[in-house]
Enzyme design. Sequence first.
Site, PDB file in Angstrom:
ATOM      1  N   TYR A  87      15.024  29.703  11.216  1.00  0.00           N
ATOM      2  CA  TYR A  87      13.737  30.303  11.567  1.00  0.00           C
ATOM      3  C   TYR A  87      13.518  30.264  13.065  1.00  0.00           C
ATOM      4  O   TYR A  87      13.813  29.260  13.720  1.00  0.00           O
ATOM      5  CB  TYR A  87      12.597  29.530  10.908  1.00  0.00           C
ATOM      6  CG  TYR A  87      12.439  29.766   9.430  1.00  0.00           C
ATOM      7  CD1 TYR A  87      12.298  31.057   8.910  1.00  0.00           C
ATOM      8  CD2 TYR A  87      12.398  28.690   8.554  1.00  0.00           C
ATOM      9  CE1 TYR A  87      12.130  31.255   7.544  1.00  0.00           C
ATOM     10  CE2 TYR A  87      12.227  28.873   7.190  1.00  0.00           C
ATOM     11  CZ  TYR A  87      12.091  30.165   6.695  1.00  0.00           C
ATOM     12  OH  TYR A  87      11.924  30.354   5.356  1.00  0.00           O
ATOM     13  N   LYS A 100       0.849  -1.204   0.000  1.00  0.00           N
ATOM     14  CA  LYS A 100       0.000   0.000   0.000  1.00  0.00           C
ATOM     15  C   LYS A 100       0.885   1.255   0.000  1.00  0.00           C
ATOM     16  O   LYS A 100       2.086   1.170   0.311  1.00  0.00           O
ATOM     17  CB  LYS A 100      -0.922  -0.027   1.220  1.00  0.00           C
ATOM     18  CG  LYS A 100      -0.193  -0.097   2.548  1.00  0.00           C
ATOM     19  CD  LYS A 100      -1.121  -0.543   3.682  1.00  0.00           C
ATOM     20  CE  LYS A 100      -0.396  -0.504   5.012  1.00  0.00           C
ATOM     21  NZ  LYS A 100      -1.136  -1.203   6.068  1.00  0.00           N
ATOM     22  N   MET A 148      11.612  23.910   4.641  1.00  0.00           N
ATOM     23  CA  MET A 148      10.972  23.190   3.540  1.00  0.00           C
ATOM     24  C   MET A 148      11.973  22.503   2.625  1.00  0.00           C
ATOM     25  O   MET A 148      11.811  21.352   2.238  1.00  0.00           O
ATOM     26  CB  MET A 148      10.103  24.156   2.721  1.00  0.00           C
ATOM     27  CG  MET A 148       9.288  23.457   1.640  1.00  0.00           C
ATOM     28  SD  MET A 148       8.344  24.606   0.625  1.00  0.00           S
ATOM     29  CE  MET A 148       7.209  25.293   1.825  1.00  0.00           C
ATOM     30  N   ARG A 166     -10.690  -0.695  14.142  1.00  0.00           N
ATOM     31  CA  ARG A 166     -10.480   0.099  12.942  1.00  0.00           C
ATOM     32  C   ARG A 166     -11.415  -0.504  11.913  1.00  0.00           C
ATOM     33  O   ARG A 166     -12.622  -0.369  12.044  1.00  0.00           O
ATOM     34  CB  ARG A 166      -8.996   0.090  12.540  1.00  0.00           C
ATOM     35  CG  ARG A 166      -8.647   1.213  11.593  1.00  0.00           C
ATOM     36  CD  ARG A 166      -7.157   1.315  11.295  1.00  0.00           C
ATOM     37  NE  ARG A 166      -6.602   0.135  10.641  1.00  0.00           N
ATOM     38  CZ  ARG A 166      -5.365   0.057  10.168  1.00  0.00           C
ATOM     39  NH1 ARG A 166      -4.542   1.088  10.271  1.00  0.00           N
ATOM     40  NH2 ARG A 166      -4.936  -1.038   9.577  1.00  0.00           N
TER      41      ARG A 166
HETATM   42  C1  LIG Z   1      -0.408  -2.125   6.768  1.00  0.00           C
HETATM   43  C2  LIG Z   1      -0.990  -3.432   7.078  1.00  0.00           C
HETATM   44  C3  LIG Z   1      -0.164  -4.566   7.202  1.00  0.00           C
HETATM   45  C4  LIG Z   1       1.337  -4.489   7.204  1.00  0.00           C
HETATM   46  O1  LIG Z   1       1.778  -3.977   8.454  1.00  0.00           O
HETATM   47  P1  LIG Z   1       3.336  -3.805   8.786  1.00  0.00           P
HETATM   48  O2  LIG Z   1       3.329  -3.397  10.211  1.00  0.00           O
HETATM   49  O3  LIG Z   1       3.855  -2.743   7.889  1.00  0.00           O
HETATM   50  O4  LIG Z   1       3.990  -5.104   8.549  1.00  0.00           O
HETATM   51  C5  LIG Z   1      -0.792  -5.793   7.349  1.00  0.00           C
HETATM   52  N1  LIG Z   1      -2.134  -5.902   7.400  1.00  0.00           N
HETATM   53  C6  LIG Z   1      -2.956  -4.823   7.319  1.00  0.00           C
HETATM   54  C7  LIG Z   1      -4.420  -5.019   7.399  1.00  0.00           C
HETATM   55  C8  LIG Z   1      -2.409  -3.557   7.165  1.00  0.00           C
HETATM   56  O5  LIG Z   1      -3.217  -2.490   7.106  1.00  0.00           O
END
Ligand SMILES: *Cc1c(COP(=O)(O)O)cnc(C)c1O
Length: 388
Positions: free
Chosen positions: A266, A49, A325, A147
């Site tokens: 800054y 992802k 930045m 979630r």
């Molecule tokens: C992102 C995610 C993973 C991978 O998690 P990591 O901690 O990066 O290994 C696995 N399963 C689900 C549902 C996720 O959202």
Amino acid sequence: MNNKTNVTTTGADPRLAGGRLTIDLDALIANWQLLAEKSKPAETSAVVKADAYGLGIVHVVPALWQAGCRSFFVALAEEGLRVKAVAPDARVFVLNGFFEGAFPAYEQSDLIPVLGSPHEIELWERANSGRPEPLPFALNVDTGMNRLGLTVDEALAYAARPGAPAPVLLITHLATADDTAHALTAKQFESFQKLRAAFKGIQSSIANSPGVFHTLHTGFDLSRPGVAMYGGEPLSGVANPMRPVVTVKARIVQIRNGRKGETVGYGATATLERDTRIAICSVGYADGYLRSASGSGVPLRNTVAKGGEGFIAGQKVPVIGRVTMDLTSFDVTDLPEEAAKPGDFIELIGANIALDEAARAAGTIGYEMLTSLGNRYHRRYLYSGKRS
Ligand SMILES: *Cc1c(COP(=O)(O)O)cnc(C)c1O
């Protein structure tokens, strides 16, 4: 090591870019293989992802496919299409819900939704009603994260519903697996075991990266590592067994001599305690070098007191003042004068500054650091495997 490493470059012209990002696909594959070894006899997928945690689906997925990875997880259907474009035979699961209007994309591109609510199941069943055979789908069950996912009761009710189509995969997601002492992990494993009994014969998947290293992770069918594959530490407070995958280097634009008592940056948050040579580098928060890694002037950072560090000429050098930045300043006073010149590079993440160390200095986690790197870098992909 294979000495026939191929280098593919993308992104900005190296002569014009402020930063260089090197992605070692051989290390990424070695990491995936270690995770696959640990997951055995379960199959090991790859979570890709957010454009493979910022490293590029187009480069990461073909290398994983070549190494034998056959199942992939993405957050969005749009990302799934990009996986399919480079690995047409991959099994691609889409985690973030199923929406009205998305069905043709799933149908045409053979994506598998991970359904996580009665509403999504209903939408999916309605979308499939015109087909002789329903398309494959997975179910996500929430066992303690709150979630995404069906509640345990909703999942049990689904399993008991006469004629309900069987999912191809049942998943749950662990909330605390990186913390080896947390009691929630064992509870989640336990609830998931009960669910598996109700979904007999269905493939099941629980482990993210830390979960793969968990002693309870036995007897499941598919693991889903993400961050560890990209070199992040799977367990907090435990030595990282993964190889570093990402190197970030920033070009020095100027070396300037600040006088004792002057301020830097800054907000004038850093006051020089000695005459100081300052290397001004061409990477900033727009490149994912987060402002919270500033040497000073970030009141909200509370995980560690000190800010980020760079590495140059065999030494670590601290960030001075605020990260801006496009620019970040480092104190190079303690280096020999010729060791840091305009045009030289300072490592911000890599073999000498671990991803998680850089992340901690910014009060965050490796995941956020990786996915923030952005597109201004000159990118080099190192790979000695076959291009598929
Ligand atoms: C992102 C995610 C993973 C991978 O998690 P990591 O901690 O990066 O290994 C696995 N399963 C689900 C549902 C996720 O959202």
